[in-house]
Motif scaffolding. Structure first.
Motif, PDB file in Angstrom:
ATOM      1  N   SER A   1      19.591   7.427  -3.535  1.00 21.67           N
ATOM      2  CA  SER A   1      20.358   7.819  -2.160  1.00 21.67           C
ATOM      3  C   SER A   1      19.469   8.117  -1.184  1.00 21.67           C
ATOM      4  O   SER A   1      18.615   8.898  -1.284  1.00 21.67           O
ATOM      5  CB  SER A   1      21.254   9.240  -2.889  1.00 21.67           C
ATOM      6  N   ALA A   2      19.765   7.321  -0.139  1.00 20.65           N
ATOM      7  CA  ALA A   2      19.298   7.659   1.000  1.00 20.65           C
ATOM      8  C   ALA A   2      19.293   8.911   1.554  1.00 20.65           C
ATOM      9  O   ALA A   2      18.276   9.493   2.351  1.00 20.65           O
ATOM     10  CB  ALA A   2      19.654   6.466   2.151  1.00 20.65           C
ATOM     11  N   GLU A   3      20.471   9.619   1.543  1.00 20.05           N
ATOM     12  CA  GLU A   3      20.700  10.829   2.131  1.00 20.05           C
ATOM     13  C   GLU A   3      19.779  11.883   1.347  1.00 20.05           C
ATOM     14  O   GLU A   3      19.347  12.773   2.078  1.00 20.05           O
ATOM     15  CB  GLU A   3      22.315  11.165   1.718  1.00 20.05           C
ATOM     16  N   ASP A   4      19.497  11.751  -0.081  1.00 17.10           N
ATOM     17  CA  ASP A   4      18.871  12.584  -0.706  1.00 17.10           C
ATOM     18  C   ASP A   4      17.278  12.301  -0.221  1.00 17.10           C
ATOM     19  O   ASP A   4      16.762  13.248  -0.355  1.00 17.10           O
ATOM     20  CB  ASP A   4      18.976  12.431  -2.377  1.00 17.10           C
TER      21      ASP A   4
ATOM     22  N   LEU B   1      15.437   5.295  10.942  1.00 17.70           N
ATOM     23  CA  LEU B   1      16.630   6.171  10.846  1.00 17.70           C
ATOM     24  C   LEU B   1      17.529   6.522  11.796  1.00 17.70           C
ATOM     25  O   LEU B   1      16.876   6.690  13.094  1.00 17.70           O
ATOM     26  CB  LEU B   1      16.010   7.648  10.385  1.00 17.70           C
ATOM     27  N   SER B   2      18.973   6.348  11.638  1.00 17.49           N
ATOM     28  CA  SER B   2      19.785   6.761  12.638  1.00 17.49           C
ATOM     29  C   SER B   2      20.897   7.560  11.906  1.00 17.49           C
ATOM     30  O   SER B   2      20.820   8.074  10.701  1.00 17.49           O
ATOM     31  CB  SER B   2      20.174   5.354  13.337  1.00 17.49           C
ATOM     32  N   ILE B   3      21.849   8.124  12.816  1.00 14.82           N
ATOM     33  CA  ILE B   3      23.082   8.953  12.196  1.00 14.82           C
ATOM     34  C   ILE B   3      24.214   7.965  12.467  1.00 14.82           C
ATOM     35  O   ILE B   3      24.413   7.576  13.699  1.00 14.82           O
ATOM     36  CB  ILE B   3      22.951  10.263  12.912  1.00 14.82           C
ATOM     37  N   ASP B   4      25.093   7.957  11.762  1.00 11.23           N
ATOM     38  CA  ASP B   4      26.424   7.435  11.753  1.00 11.23           C
ATOM     39  C   ASP B   4      27.241   8.223  12.443  1.00 11.23           C
ATOM     40  O   ASP B   4      27.572   9.295  12.145  1.00 11.23           O
ATOM     41  CB  ASP B   4      27.025   7.260  10.359  1.00 11.23           C
ATOM     42  N   PRO B   5      27.820   7.684  13.683  1.00 13.36           N
ATOM     43  CA  PRO B   5      28.665   8.568  14.809  1.00 13.36           C
ATOM     44  C   PRO B   5      29.940   8.801  14.110  1.00 13.36           C
ATOM     45  O   PRO B   5      30.630   9.747  14.226  1.00 13.36           O
ATOM     46  CB  PRO B   5      28.496   7.854  15.920  1.00 13.36           C
ATOM     47  N   ALA B   6      30.374   8.062  13.066  1.00 15.98           N
ATOM     48  CA  ALA B   6      31.705   8.290  12.745  1.00 15.98           C
ATOM     49  C   ALA B   6      31.588   9.309  11.337  1.00 15.98           C
ATOM     50  O   ALA B   6      32.559  10.038  11.069  1.00 15.98           O
ATOM     51  CB  ALA B   6      32.184   7.104  12.082  1.00 15.98           C
ATOM     52  N   THR B   7      30.661   9.483  10.839  1.00  9.71           N
ATOM     53  CA  THR B   7      30.584  10.426   9.486  1.00  9.71           C
ATOM     54  C   THR B   7      29.622  11.661   9.844  1.00  9.71           C
ATOM     55  O   THR B   7      29.613  12.453   9.054  1.00  9.71           O
ATOM     56  CB  THR B   7      30.174   9.500   8.120  1.00  9.71           C
ATOM     57  N   GLY B   8      28.441  11.264  10.496  1.00  7.94           N
ATOM     58  CA  GLY B   8      27.330  12.182  10.762  1.00  7.94           C
ATOM     59  C   GLY B   8      26.423  12.188   9.560  1.00  7.94           C
ATOM     60  O   GLY B   8      25.311  12.649   9.653  1.00  7.94           O
ATOM     61  N   HIS B   9      26.597  10.970   8.949  1.00 11.20           N
ATOM     62  CA  HIS B   9      25.449  10.751   7.718  1.00 11.20           C
ATOM     63  C   HIS B   9      24.313  10.124   8.223  1.00 11.20           C
ATOM     64  O   HIS B   9      24.348   9.025   9.278  1.00 11.20           O
ATOM     65  CB  HIS B   9      26.143   9.918   6.490  1.00 11.20           C
ATOM     66  N   TYR B  10      23.095  10.081   7.417  1.00 16.59           N
ATOM     67  CA  TYR B  10      21.966   9.636   7.880  1.00 16.59           C
ATOM     68  C   TYR B  10      22.105   7.912   7.430  1.00 16.59           C
ATOM     69  O   TYR B  10      22.895   7.644   6.520  1.00 16.59           O
ATOM     70  CB  TYR B  10      20.624   9.919   7.248  1.00 16.59           C
TER      71      TYR B  10
ATOM     72  N   LEU C   1      19.658   4.932   6.857  1.00 10.34           N
ATOM     73  CA  LEU C   1      18.138   4.205   6.654  1.00 10.34           C
ATOM     74  C   LEU C   1      18.075   2.959   6.479  1.00 10.34           C
ATOM     75  O   LEU C   1      18.722   2.060   5.917  1.00 10.34           O
ATOM     76  CB  LEU C   1      17.662   5.088   5.544  1.00 10.34           C
ATOM     77  N   ARG C   2      16.946   2.471   7.198  1.00 12.33           N
ATOM     78  CA  ARG C   2      16.488   0.973   6.910  1.00 12.33           C
ATOM     79  C   ARG C   2      15.075   1.206   6.568  1.00 12.33           C
ATOM     80  O   ARG C   2      14.177   2.017   7.182  1.00 12.33           O
ATOM     81  CB  ARG C   2      16.594   0.277   8.055  1.00 12.33           C
TER      82      ARG C   2
ATOM     83  N   ASN D   1      24.837  -0.620   2.412  1.00 15.32           N
ATOM     84  CA  ASN D   1      23.317  -0.672   2.651  1.00 15.32           C
ATOM     85  C   ASN D   1      22.310   0.399   3.456  1.00 15.32           C
ATOM     86  O   ASN D   1      21.381   0.612   3.111  1.00 15.32           O
ATOM     87  CB  ASN D   1      23.237  -1.954   3.567  1.00 15.32           C
ATOM     88  N   THR D   2      23.314   1.505   4.020  1.00 13.21           N
ATOM     89  CA  THR D   2      22.820   2.508   4.348  1.00 13.21           C
ATOM     90  C   THR D   2      22.886   3.847   3.656  1.00 13.21           C
ATOM     91  O   THR D   2      22.048   4.708   4.066  1.00 13.21           O
ATOM     92  CB  THR D   2      23.482   2.847   5.721  1.00 13.21           C
ATOM     93  N   LYS D   3      23.486   3.775   2.652  1.00 12.07           N
ATOM     94  CA  LYS D   3      23.644   4.784   1.771  1.00 12.07           C
ATOM     95  C   LYS D   3      22.757   4.926   0.571  1.00 12.07           C
ATOM     96  O   LYS D   3      22.401   5.864  -0.178  1.00 12.07           O
ATOM     97  CB  LYS D   3      25.209   5.006   1.092  1.00 12.07           C
ATOM     98  N   PHE D   4      22.280   3.660   0.028  1.00 12.70           N
ATOM     99  CA  PHE D   4      21.230   3.385  -0.878  1.00 12.70           C
ATOM    100  C   PHE D   4      20.364   2.662  -0.747  1.00 12.70           C
ATOM    101  O   PHE D   4      20.359   1.479   0.084  1.00 12.70           O
ATOM    102  CB  PHE D   4      22.269   2.958  -2.174  1.00 12.70           C
ATOM    103  N   LEU D   5      19.127   3.063  -1.226  1.00  8.32           N
ATOM    104  CA  LEU D   5      17.858   2.137  -1.370  1.00  8.32           C
ATOM    105  C   LEU D   5      18.167   1.301  -2.856  1.00  8.32           C
ATOM    106  O   LEU D   5      18.830   2.137  -3.592  1.00  8.32           O
ATOM    107  CB  LEU D   5      16.702   2.606  -1.156  1.00  8.32           C
ATOM    108  N   HIS D   6      17.427   0.494  -2.639  1.00 11.93           N
ATOM    109  CA  HIS D   6      17.587  -0.247  -4.459  1.00 11.93           C
ATOM    110  C   HIS D   6      16.162  -0.913  -4.463  1.00 11.93           C
ATOM    111  O   HIS D   6      15.429  -1.425  -3.641  1.00 11.93           O
ATOM    112  CB  HIS D   6      18.677  -1.366  -4.256  1.00 11.93           C
ATOM    113  N   MET D   7      16.042  -1.309  -5.672  1.00  6.41           N
ATOM    114  CA  MET D   7      14.713  -1.935  -6.157  1.00  6.41           C
ATOM    115  C   MET D   7      14.999  -2.721  -7.504  1.00  6.41           C
ATOM    116  O   MET D   7      16.034  -2.407  -7.954  1.00  6.41           O
ATOM    117  CB  MET D   7      13.585  -0.979  -6.330  1.00  6.41           C
TER     118      MET D   7
END
Length: 325
Positions: free
Chosen positions: A191-194, A232-241, A243-244, A296-302
């Motif tokens: 989770s990118a937010e976490d 890092l930026s903030i989604d204006p629609a949800t306020g969530h982070y 991440l790239r 793609n902004t809510k999760f990192l993956h590997m």
């Protein structure tokens, strides 16, 4: 069936706690989990959640994110369900009940949801084969062969897709054609937010206000060798982070600003922490002929090192917000 049925089905006002509820609570699940699970199962086309062994750290897919499309037509008809789940939870798994060797359904679904598939480079189209490919692809930058990490067999560390793009794709899809059957190529999510909330407030502030020089890999060249972008930026629609991130596209050092370099170091240290190993997708989700859609902004993956060189996924990256109406 419309997404409104799932999105607005009222929950029970009270819940008698029985043995199944106590069992759910002991597993760290909400007390009404069993009721919600049975409710979601009652809708056609929505699969039961995968059985998850407690001995290994698996990702618990949210209720209402696992589907089965028995035909191409039924899958496209379910597009609003997929769109709702993708917007709400950032992840969707669709088991295909039909053969689709060219992954055309994935492309058709993306467009049916009102989104736009993006090209991978100046020489590659919207579909990209994630598989062992030692010959690489032709780079528009040099005219020579370029070798992507997705075409190798080594571990591919935590990243978001298209982190080197001026406008990174919000979503991506993976059609699992042949998973690694020798125990490698394990797909994990985080989770990118976490991750961001684990950073120091000063580092978050630095990332929100700092543009970094990002190196575009040769195989994904679209006319620029480097771009500038915030991690890092903030989604204006949800306020969530949002991440790239991909460590190997950052310069060394990443910036002339010591505060920015310290923020990157902290982020890298967090991702190197064994406790941030992420969650493995269950084998009965990451299997043949499943289409996985992700925000793609809510999760990192590997992925871990590949042992089965026949492992084959097909990827599409896409822009736009999936339409639920």
């Amino acid at each position: 069936m419309s997404t409104r049925l799932i999105a607005h089905t009222p929950l029970r006002q009270s819940l008698a706690v029985g043995s199944t509820d106590l069992e759910s609570a002991s597993n760290g699940l909400p007390p009404d989990y069993s009721y919600l699970k049975n409710l979601v199962k009652s809708f056609p086309g929505i699969l039961d959640l995968p059985a998850i062994g407690r001995a290994e750290k698996y990702f618990n897919l949210p209720l209402g994110t696992c589907f089965k499309a028995t035909s191409r037509e039924s899958g496209l008809q379910m597009r609003r369900l997929f769109a709702h789940a993708l917007r709400e939870h950032g992840i969707v798994a669709i088991e295909l009940g039909f053969e689709d060797p060219a992954s055309q359904f994935t492309l058709d679904l993306v467009e049916a949801m009102g989104c736009t598939p993006d090209t991978h480079s100046s020489t590659q189209g919207a579909l990209w084969d994630v598989t062992y490919k030692p010959e690489g692809v032709v780079s528009a930058k040099s005219g020579d062969k370029a070798h992507s990490k997705s075409h190798g067999v080594g571990e591919f560390a935590w990243h978001t897709d298209g982190a080197f793009e001026e406008n990174p794709q919000r979503f991506f899809g993976l059609h699992v054609i042949h998973p690694d059957k020798l125990g490698g190529g394990i797909f994990r999510v985080l989770s990118a937010e976490d991750l961001v909330t684990a950073l120091k407030p000063s580092s978050v502030e630095t990332f929100l206000n700092t543009e970094f020089d990002l190196i575009v890999p040769d195989e994904f060249y679209k006319g620029k060798a480097t771009i500038k972008g915030k991690l890092l930026s903030i989604d204006p629609a949800t306020g969530h982070y949002m991440l790239r991130y991909r460590r190997d596209i950052l310069a060394d050092p990443p910036s002339n600003d010591p505060a920015a370099n310290e923020a990157v170091r902290e982020l890298n240290d967090l991702l190197d922490d064994p406790s941030k190993a992420g969650w493995r997708l269950p084998e009965d989700v990451f299997k043949e002929n499943v289409v996985l859609l992700m925000d793609n902004t809510k999760f990192l993956h590997m992925r871990t090192e590949i042992l089965d060189k026949r492992r084959h996924l097909r990827r599409v990256r896409f822009h736009g917000m999936p339409k639920t109406e």
